[in-house]
Design an enzyme around this catalytic site. Sequence first.
Site, PDB file in Angstrom:
ATOM      1  CB  SER A  70      -0.881   0.014   1.243  1.00  0.00           C
ATOM      2  OG  SER A  70      -0.037   0.181   2.375  1.00  0.00           O
ATOM      3  CE  LYS A  71       0.040   7.564  -3.362  1.00  0.00           C
ATOM      4  NZ  LYS A  71      -0.901   8.360  -4.086  1.00  0.00           N
ATOM      5  NE  ARG A  72      -2.887   3.138   4.892  1.00  0.00           N
ATOM      6  CZ  ARG A  72      -3.018   1.921   5.396  1.00  0.00           C
ATOM      7  NH1 ARG A  72      -2.484   1.622   6.557  1.00  0.00           N
ATOM      8  NH2 ARG A  72      -3.687   0.995   4.750  1.00  0.00           N
ATOM      9  N   GLY A  97       4.933   3.127   1.749  1.00  0.00           N
ATOM     10  CA  GLY A  97       6.056   3.506   0.878  1.00  0.00           C
ATOM     11  C   GLY A  97       5.544   3.815  -0.510  1.00  0.00           C
TER      12      GLY A  97
END
Length: 506
Positions: A262-264, A266
């Site tokens: 997920s974007k969270r 990295g």
Amino acid sequence: MAISDVVRTRFAPSPTGFVHVGGLRTALYNYLFAKKNGGKFILRIEDTDQTRLVEGAAENIEKILEWAGLTPDESPLRGGDYGPYTQSQRLDIYKRYCEQLIAEKKAYYCFSTPEELEEVRKLQQKQGLQPKYNRKWLPESMGGSMPESKIKEALESGIPKVVRMKVPDGVAIKVHDAIRGVVEFDSAVVDDQVLLKADGFPTYHLAVVVDDHLMKITHVIRGEEWLSSTPKHVLLYEFFGWEMPVFAHVPLLLNPDRTKLSKRQGDVAVEDYVKKGFSREALLNFVALLGWNPGGGSDQEIFTLDELIERFSLEHVGKSGAIFNLDKLQWIEEQHIRRKSDAELAQAIRPILEEELKTRKTEMPIEKITSDDYLKAVAREMKERVRFVKEFVTFSSYFFFEPETYEEDAVKKRWKENTNALLLEFVARLETLSDFSASAIEAELRAFCEAKGIKTAEMVHPIRLAVSGASFGPSLFHILEIIGKEAVIRRVKRAVERLKAEPAAA
Ligand code: GLU
């Protein structure tokens, strides 16, 4: 009849934003499989969900494929007539196929409003049931309870409608997957999927099946997240009587803690990695290994694109999630740099240097520092030390630019009362040196130090600081040879003007 004489694969992204690294992997696997088998790799832009479109996203997808060297066939980039295939330009086609299904009683009109559907969904949830369409509009003629007359009336009134597929009851739907074997789904868990929306656009499910058929796609290689949609696709192939492509669902990408990437945690956009300086070879090598291995007991981890084409096979794509490990990516980047020849690196460094020279002045002759021989020499000295190609220019900028600053602590430690005088004396000796090779300079320095009765370190460190500004780096004598006599003498004199010993503490 075979779908096609040649293997045909496709990358079918929706233009809803940036290109995810998982998308790059999907594109790569499709590309590798096609090229390995002498086939074609096609790009299809799946833009049927108009609410999720992002301006410029389709162009960006093409740009990234081009950057990665995964150029689609049948596109203008390969001398074809088409842009990439774009679903929004093919609406009539989907409509026609949808009408066929209605005529054959494999699909039906549904006039339920979004509010009604929401109510049904809530009720089902309350009862602990799987949310599904309640088939209110399934016609009597298809085993439902809606009289044909009512349907006719609704059609004539022009109220918004969608078309749904009629999923057969009580059957097992088998998906043959090249990676997972046979995966069975009970038709009871498959919803009467909307095929054509109220806005006249098809849903992904109809468009993907129609297009894969018309574009003669032989192998559908895509992310595991699409596996649960595949029974709907299998039914549609059966409805139409079309031969099915081979399906291959590649494993999810996971964060190191095994949660879905997920974007969270990295960066997940390919652009982010390009900006950081990763090369296409390393990034492709890295994503290739997210789920695939060369098999046969091989522990090879570094592959060029050509090597990947040669080695790739679906048999060696695993089922379990692949962990996205950034340290590994960095390692792969460095391995690719080390494996390149000096000449290849020179080619890679030159554009980066030229870009830098647009904004930064140098005292070095431009023709010299941009020449093949010069860049090859820099590559040779630095390739074990840099983490990215751009670092040839940024990390060892002294090959191209006079140092503006000198490491303060090192100067403090190395500059003695007599350092400047010794440097000037040694520079005078260098001026007369006809052979400016590393070994000749070293011999000269050793002789100089011996005559003066000083340790070579007393000269080596100040000269390195004067020439490079830094206290570390590759062999000093090689740096001097590469930079050349004139620059060395000029830089040492400059340092003598700028630096002096700390006054001794009272
Ligand atoms: N349009 C889908 C996506 O955005 C493609 C799925 C498929 O390959 O069938 O990933």
